[in-house]
Scaffold this motif. Sequence first.
Motif, mmCIF file in Angstrom:
data_model
loop_
_atom_site.group_PDB
_atom_site.id
_atom_site.type_symbol
_atom_site.label_atom_id
_atom_site.label_comp_id
_atom_site.label_asym_id
_atom_site.label_seq_id
_atom_site.Cartn_x
_atom_site.Cartn_y
_atom_site.Cartn_z
ATOM 1 N N LEU A 173 0.815 -1.215 0.000
ATOM 2 C CA LEU A 173 0.000 0.000 0.000
ATOM 3 C C LEU A 173 0.848 1.265 0.000
ATOM 4 C CD1 LEU A 173 -2.786 -1.039 2.523
ATOM 5 C CD2 LEU A 173 -2.863 -1.082 0.028
ATOM 6 N N ARG B 145 -3.734 5.443 -6.353
ATOM 7 C CA ARG B 145 -4.811 5.872 -5.453
ATOM 8 C C ARG B 145 -5.901 6.651 -6.223
ATOM 9 N NH1 ARG B 145 -0.159 6.715 -2.176
ATOM 10 N NH2 ARG B 145 -0.173 5.366 -0.330
ATOM 11 N N ARG C 182 -8.980 7.376 -3.927
ATOM 12 C CA ARG C 182 -8.681 8.393 -2.914
ATOM 13 C C ARG C 182 -8.678 9.797 -3.519
ATOM 14 N NH1 ARG C 182 -8.925 6.679 2.471
ATOM 15 N NH2 ARG C 182 -7.959 4.632 2.672
ATOM 16 N N LEU D 151 -7.893 -1.918 6.627
ATOM 17 C CA LEU D 151 -7.306 -1.332 5.416
ATOM 18 C C LEU D 151 -8.147 -1.634 4.186
ATOM 19 C CD1 LEU D 151 -3.595 -2.350 6.072
ATOM 20 C CD2 LEU D 151 -4.647 -0.138 6.539
ATOM 21 N N SER E 221 -8.203 1.007 1.204
ATOM 22 C CA SER E 221 -6.937 1.094 0.472
ATOM 23 C C SER E 221 -6.671 -0.174 -0.331
ATOM 24 C CB SER E 221 -5.789 1.345 1.451
ATOM 25 O OG SER E 221 -5.957 2.576 2.129
ATOM 26 N N ASP F 127 -8.914 -0.074 -3.307
ATOM 27 C CA ASP F 127 -8.455 0.954 -4.235
ATOM 28 C C ASP F 127 -7.254 0.461 -5.039
ATOM 29 O OD1 ASP F 127 -8.190 3.325 -5.564
ATOM 30 O OD2 ASP F 127 -7.313 4.434 -3.895
#
Length: 402
Positions: A212, A228, A231, A305, A308, A311
């Motif tokens: 990550l 990302r 995000r 997590l 993430s 993603d």
Amino acid sequence: MRLAYQYRLRPTKQQIATFENWLELCRRQYNYRLAERFNWWEQNRCNVDRCSIISCGIAPLKDKPSYYSQKRDLTNTKALFSDYKEIPSHTLQDVIARVEKTFDRWLKGDGKGFKSGRPRFKGKGRYHSLAFPDPIKPEHLTGKFIQLPKIGKVKMILHRPIPDGFKIKTATITCKADNWYISLSLEDVTVPSTKVDVIPALDNTLGIDMGLKSFLVTSDKQEVEIPRHYRKSEKKLKRLQRQLSRRKKGSKRRQKSIKRVAKSHLKVANQRKDFHYKTALCLLKQSQVIAHENLNIKGLAKSMLAKSVNDAGWGQFLQILNIKAASAGCLIVAVNPNGTSQECSDCGATVPKTLADRWHSCQCGASYDRDHNAARNIKHRAVGHPVLSKAREMSNPLGGVT
């Protein structure tokens, strides 16, 4: 050899109306056939410890709805509802095939024994694709138009030509948030299926450690930054979701807001998939064998997590990597992930670390980045490098039991 090419369609307003009407009719047919199977399952199952043969009689078992019995019943459906006569027969049969597949995966599981969840009924707007299982002849594809049964010629953007020798076996029309698409399944029997005869070795193997902090780090110390995408789009998505929550249910403004949210999510998904394809092709150009950790991605996606991990899309990336490797004649090896970050890639000794420790330093003098050290261990495990056995011999030179 089978390939799948996807093209964007440019249908007319009348063709769009026809597609939408067919999708709604197929959705109703899907729910009806699934309900038939659920009724059979509820009426025929009986707990032995809760049903007494003496006190209550056992009704005779009903015949299980099968693919062929439900397919024969389509003639009655067309006789009762004339709208179904406009849909090609093979398209309706594909709806029953989908019901058969999802129901069997729930009760029996797939070929590997993994069972899926209980099938759900499709709500309005939840059925998005129409399949045409019949092969499409070469004369039906003229220029930028493709001729479909009971539809006629539909314009499509032929951004890449169909390879010579390949035949169009099936076609599937899909409604996405931004437009209509058609997926063509191509087959060429003269091209044999790819057989990989590569043996992993130190000179032809590349280990990758996915994470990550960076999307992946290779055993050659190459680092790919994590993009990302979700995000970065999260702020915009929150604003669109707030607008959607304020709209009145059933209004046209709410429908427009739903489309805006769907397009934003589709853009993020397309960006992620494009990144995965480019990264996979870049790795396959460097080495014939790619080694990665056999991670429990579903379990990680349920942890703290989760956002993430989803993603990053490790599962989709590994799937794309395997597909591209098969067509390129390369080999993908999944190794045991236990201890790849804790073990030294030079001597095999265990160096305990926490998630906050990002650097590996060993007594043997090895000094690597944590992810780089893990990628080296992954490579060694894929080729069967005797690092661990040497470390055991050094710790116990007499050869006794440790």
